[in-house]
Design a protein around this motif. Structure first.
Motif, mmCIF file in Angstrom:
data_model
loop_
_atom_site.group_PDB
_atom_site.id
_atom_site.type_symbol
_atom_site.label_atom_id
_atom_site.label_comp_id
_atom_site.label_asym_id
_atom_site.label_seq_id
_atom_site.Cartn_x
_atom_site.Cartn_y
_atom_site.Cartn_z
ATOM 1 N N TYR A 222 -3.040 -5.244 9.156
ATOM 2 C CA TYR A 222 -2.732 -4.672 7.883
ATOM 3 C C TYR A 222 -1.120 -4.405 8.093
ATOM 4 O O TYR A 222 -0.663 -4.104 9.147
ATOM 5 N N ASP A 223 -0.553 -4.009 6.786
ATOM 6 C CA ASP A 223 0.995 -3.504 6.780
ATOM 7 C C ASP A 223 0.702 -1.962 6.906
ATOM 8 O O ASP A 223 -0.129 -1.430 6.477
ATOM 9 N N SER A 224 1.639 -1.589 7.473
ATOM 10 C CA SER A 224 1.845 -0.073 7.522
ATOM 11 C C SER A 224 1.859 0.632 6.443
ATOM 12 O O SER A 224 2.656 0.091 5.498
ATOM 13 N N PRO A 225 1.511 1.749 6.113
ATOM 14 C CA PRO A 225 1.640 2.243 4.608
ATOM 15 C C PRO A 225 3.122 2.719 4.278
ATOM 16 O O PRO A 225 3.671 3.013 3.294
ATOM 17 N N LEU A 226 3.730 3.007 5.519
ATOM 18 C CA LEU A 226 5.392 3.383 5.452
ATOM 19 C C LEU A 226 6.234 2.315 6.068
ATOM 20 O O LEU A 226 5.868 1.616 7.007
ATOM 21 N N ASP A 227 7.525 2.422 5.498
ATOM 22 C CA ASP A 227 8.588 1.432 6.099
ATOM 23 C C ASP A 227 8.847 1.668 7.592
ATOM 24 O O ASP A 227 9.132 0.788 8.170
ATOM 25 N N ARG A 228 9.100 2.812 7.740
ATOM 26 C CA ARG A 228 9.470 3.485 9.349
ATOM 27 C C ARG A 228 8.369 3.721 10.065
ATOM 28 O O ARG A 228 7.510 4.182 9.811
ATOM 29 N N ASP A 229 8.808 3.671 11.390
ATOM 30 C CA ASP A 229 7.898 4.001 12.330
ATOM 31 C C ASP A 229 7.967 5.592 12.529
ATOM 32 O O ASP A 229 8.982 5.993 12.487
ATOM 33 N N HIS A 230 6.947 6.322 12.801
ATOM 34 C CA HIS A 230 6.778 7.715 12.994
ATOM 35 C C HIS A 230 5.924 8.248 14.101
ATOM 36 O O HIS A 230 4.998 7.473 14.381
ATOM 37 N N GLU A 231 6.139 9.220 14.676
ATOM 38 C CA GLU A 231 5.436 9.949 15.599
ATOM 39 C C GLU A 231 3.986 10.317 15.136
ATOM 40 O O GLU A 231 3.014 9.940 15.860
ATOM 41 N N PHE A 232 4.021 10.536 13.945
ATOM 42 C CA PHE A 232 2.511 11.242 13.291
ATOM 43 C C PHE A 232 2.743 10.826 11.860
ATOM 44 O O PHE A 232 3.530 10.602 11.275
ATOM 45 N N TYR A 233 1.450 10.534 11.316
ATOM 46 C CA TYR A 233 1.087 10.045 9.918
ATOM 47 C C TYR A 233 0.282 10.961 9.510
ATOM 48 O O TYR A 233 -1.029 11.355 10.269
ATOM 49 N N VAL A 234 0.411 11.535 8.102
ATOM 50 C CA VAL A 234 -0.495 11.906 7.437
ATOM 51 C C VAL A 234 -0.945 11.320 6.063
ATOM 52 O O VAL A 234 -0.164 10.966 5.540
ATOM 53 N N MET A 235 -2.231 11.240 5.680
ATOM 54 C CA MET A 235 -2.665 10.722 4.528
ATOM 55 C C MET A 235 -3.279 11.804 3.770
ATOM 56 O O MET A 235 -4.383 12.631 4.312
ATOM 57 N N ILE A 236 -2.716 12.179 2.486
ATOM 58 C CA ILE A 236 -3.539 13.375 1.557
ATOM 59 C C ILE A 236 -3.869 12.333 0.202
ATOM 60 O O ILE A 236 -3.237 12.118 -0.324
ATOM 61 N N GLU A 237 -5.317 12.777 0.093
ATOM 62 C CA GLU A 237 -5.739 12.247 -1.218
ATOM 63 C C GLU A 237 -6.207 13.615 -2.129
ATOM 64 O O GLU A 237 -6.537 14.527 -1.728
ATOM 65 N N THR A 238 -5.876 13.074 -3.460
ATOM 66 C CA THR A 238 -6.263 14.259 -4.384
ATOM 67 C C THR A 238 -6.994 13.571 -5.403
ATOM 68 O O THR A 238 -7.039 12.315 -5.750
ATOM 69 N N ARG A 239 -8.067 14.154 -5.968
ATOM 70 C CA ARG A 239 -9.046 14.052 -7.288
ATOM 71 C C ARG A 239 -8.976 14.928 -8.030
ATOM 72 O O ARG A 239 -9.422 15.988 -8.012
ATOM 73 N N GLY A 240 -8.560 14.655 -9.239
ATOM 74 C CA GLY A 240 -8.605 15.705 -10.427
ATOM 75 C C GLY A 240 -9.068 15.123 -11.635
ATOM 76 O O GLY A 240 -9.781 14.111 -11.823
ATOM 77 N N SER A 241 -8.525 15.589 -12.627
ATOM 78 C CA SER A 241 -9.143 15.289 -14.162
ATOM 79 C C SER A 241 -7.873 14.721 -15.050
ATOM 80 O O SER A 241 -8.170 14.088 -16.133
ATOM 81 N N VAL A 242 -6.667 15.262 -14.604
ATOM 82 C CA VAL A 242 -5.549 14.984 -15.615
ATOM 83 C C VAL A 242 -4.491 14.254 -14.738
ATOM 84 O O VAL A 242 -3.947 14.838 -13.938
ATOM 85 N N VAL A 243 -4.238 13.066 -15.085
ATOM 86 C CA VAL A 243 -3.174 12.102 -14.433
ATOM 87 C C VAL A 243 -1.705 12.963 -14.152
ATOM 88 O O VAL A 243 -1.267 13.222 -13.122
ATOM 89 N N SER A 244 -1.448 13.326 -15.480
ATOM 90 C CA SER A 244 0.018 14.033 -15.344
ATOM 91 C C SER A 244 0.193 15.106 -14.771
ATOM 92 O O SER A 244 1.187 15.500 -13.924
ATOM 93 N N HIS A 245 -0.912 16.083 -14.938
ATOM 94 C CA HIS A 245 -0.861 17.438 -14.223
ATOM 95 C C HIS A 245 -1.007 17.102 -12.839
ATOM 96 O O HIS A 245 -0.424 17.909 -11.714
ATOM 97 N N ASP A 246 -1.892 16.304 -12.216
ATOM 98 C CA ASP A 246 -2.250 15.894 -10.743
ATOM 99 C C ASP A 246 -0.549 15.430 -10.331
ATOM 100 O O ASP A 246 -0.337 15.808 -8.999
ATOM 101 N N ALA A 247 -0.207 14.487 -10.911
ATOM 102 C CA ALA A 247 1.176 13.943 -10.447
ATOM 103 C C ALA A 247 2.328 14.932 -10.258
ATOM 104 O O ALA A 247 2.998 15.066 -9.539
ATOM 105 N N GLU A 248 2.200 16.028 -11.337
ATOM 106 C CA GLU A 248 3.144 16.941 -11.298
ATOM 107 C C GLU A 248 2.877 17.928 -9.993
ATOM 108 O O GLU A 248 3.975 18.464 -9.248
ATOM 109 N N LYS A 249 1.997 18.260 -9.668
ATOM 110 C CA LYS A 249 1.556 18.821 -8.721
ATOM 111 C C LYS A 249 1.846 18.251 -7.400
ATOM 112 O O LYS A 249 2.508 19.157 -6.398
ATOM 113 N N MET A 250 1.804 16.979 -7.011
ATOM 114 C CA MET A 250 2.042 16.285 -6.050
ATOM 115 C C MET A 250 3.540 16.285 -5.899
ATOM 116 O O MET A 250 4.020 16.539 -4.654
ATOM 117 N N ASP A 251 4.366 16.128 -6.855
ATOM 118 C CA ASP A 251 5.764 16.007 -6.945
ATOM 119 C C ASP A 251 6.325 17.473 -6.235
ATOM 120 O O ASP A 251 7.232 17.506 -5.330
#
Length: 343
Positions: free
Chosen positions: A140-169
């Motif tokens: 599988y392809d790595s989810p990031l372009d560069r190598d790192h010592e540690f990786y974190v994956m965060i998932e959000t699940r909400g109800s309004v796309v624009s609201h959730d995207a703003e919070k992520m930004d």
């Protein structure tokens, strides 16, 4: 179904109940303990325990169903389940982060809870060698372009796309301002998010393909989570079992669910048994117990780990469990030799 597992294609609801499965989104939905409303159980003497309620709130006596959740079939056979379901999210996104220090993972977690709040559904981490093993053995392809010592994956699940995207930004801006991440990438398309989850969920499978895997399932306080990996490498190196190209141990890796303090430690040997196994057990269980951890976070006790329960549970707690087992199953016919029976 709120409890979602990497083994969703192979597991069954009854098994999820009997092991108190936690799964990938424990941070958001909790384990089966939090989601089961009622049970029907056939007891060892043949009686049917009808506790198949659908009420979310009930303080009328002992919450008897909880005894059977996580009991691994040692108190009775679960024949019916009432489960509280969760609404399907209308909005979902995944951010993958690259970091160079383990301590920054916990800072990122604090900021995620502060900035993303109620929409955080998963917070996973893995270290560099885990990433390399998945790329090498699962292709599988790595989810990031560069190598790192540690990786974190965060998932959000909400109800309004624009609201959730703003919070992520806003969250990612906070990470950048504090110098926590070296690289980040957000995935919002269904196929792209599925690919990231596949990369994470195939981590155990990739390790089995890389050698003879000893896998451990622990919970540890945040301050000791990375110490476990360091201590295991140091212990095995001191015994001459790890650290060289021809050492009996090829890899020692760690990944897990930061949000619920659950770690998976993998020791990849060239063969099973012998000096490697003798060096690992009971040393590793003693180490976890002495640092305030649990010897079984989500995989249960089964036939093997009962004898190590003493490292994370007091004698009174263990005896109380045995008393409950004796009361329900005096003849010891339910899943004999498993769970508390071998403690």
């Amino acid at each position: 179904m709120p409890v979602d597992l990497g083994g969703r294609k192979r597991c069954m609801i009854g098994g999820n109940v009997s092991t108190s499965a936690g799964g990938l989104r424990y941070l958001r939905y909790g384990s089966m303990h939090a989601n089961v409303l009622g049970l029907e159980v056939v007891l060892p003497d043949g009686r049917i325990l009808d506790a198949l309620f659908s009420l979310k709130k009930d303080a009328s006596g002992y919450d008897i169903k909880q005894l059977f959740i996580g009991a691994e079939g040692t108190l009775g056979v679960v024949t019916a389940v009432s489960i509280s379901l969760a609404p399907k999210p209308r909005s979902s996104q995944i951010a993958v982060l690259g970091l160079n220090e383990f301590s920054k993972i916990h800072r990122a977690f604090v900021l995620a809870r502060q900035n993303l709040g109620e929409i955080v559904s998963a917070f996973e981490f893995w270290e560099k060698r885990c990433n390399e093993i998945v790329v090498e053995f699962e292709k599988y392809d790595s989810p990031l372009d560069r190598d790192h010592e540690f990786y974190v994956m965060i998932e959000t699940r909400g109800s309004v796309v624009s609201h959730d995207a703003e919070k992520m930004d806003m969250f990612l801006e906070c990470l950048q301002d504090e110098g926590i991440v070296d690289e980040s990438r957000v995935f919002s398309e269904t196929e792209a998010m599925a690919a990231v989850w596949l990369f994470r969920s195939q981590m155990a499978s990739a390790h089995t393909k890389s050698g003879c895997m000893y896998v451990y399932d622990f919970s540890l306080p945040p301050k000791h989570q990375y110490d476990l990996l360091v201590a295991t490498k140091q212990h095995m190196t001191s015994l001459g079992l790890y650290g060289n190209d021809d050492s009996p141990i090829k890899d020692i890796t760690e990944f897990g669910h930061v949000g619920d303090q659950n770690l998976h430690l993998q020791v990849i040997a060239r063969e099973f048994g012998g000096a490697v196994e003798a060096a690992l057990e009971p040393w590793i269980y003693e180490w976890v117990g002495s640092h305030g951890g649990s010897v079984a976070a989500e995989h249960g006790l089964g036939a093997h780990k009962g004898k190590f329960l003493k490292y994370s549970k007091s004698p009174v707690v263990i005896q109380t469990m045995k008393d409950i087992k004796q009361m329900f199953d005096p003849r010891g016919i339910m899943n004999p030799g498993k769970h508390i029976s071998c403690a």
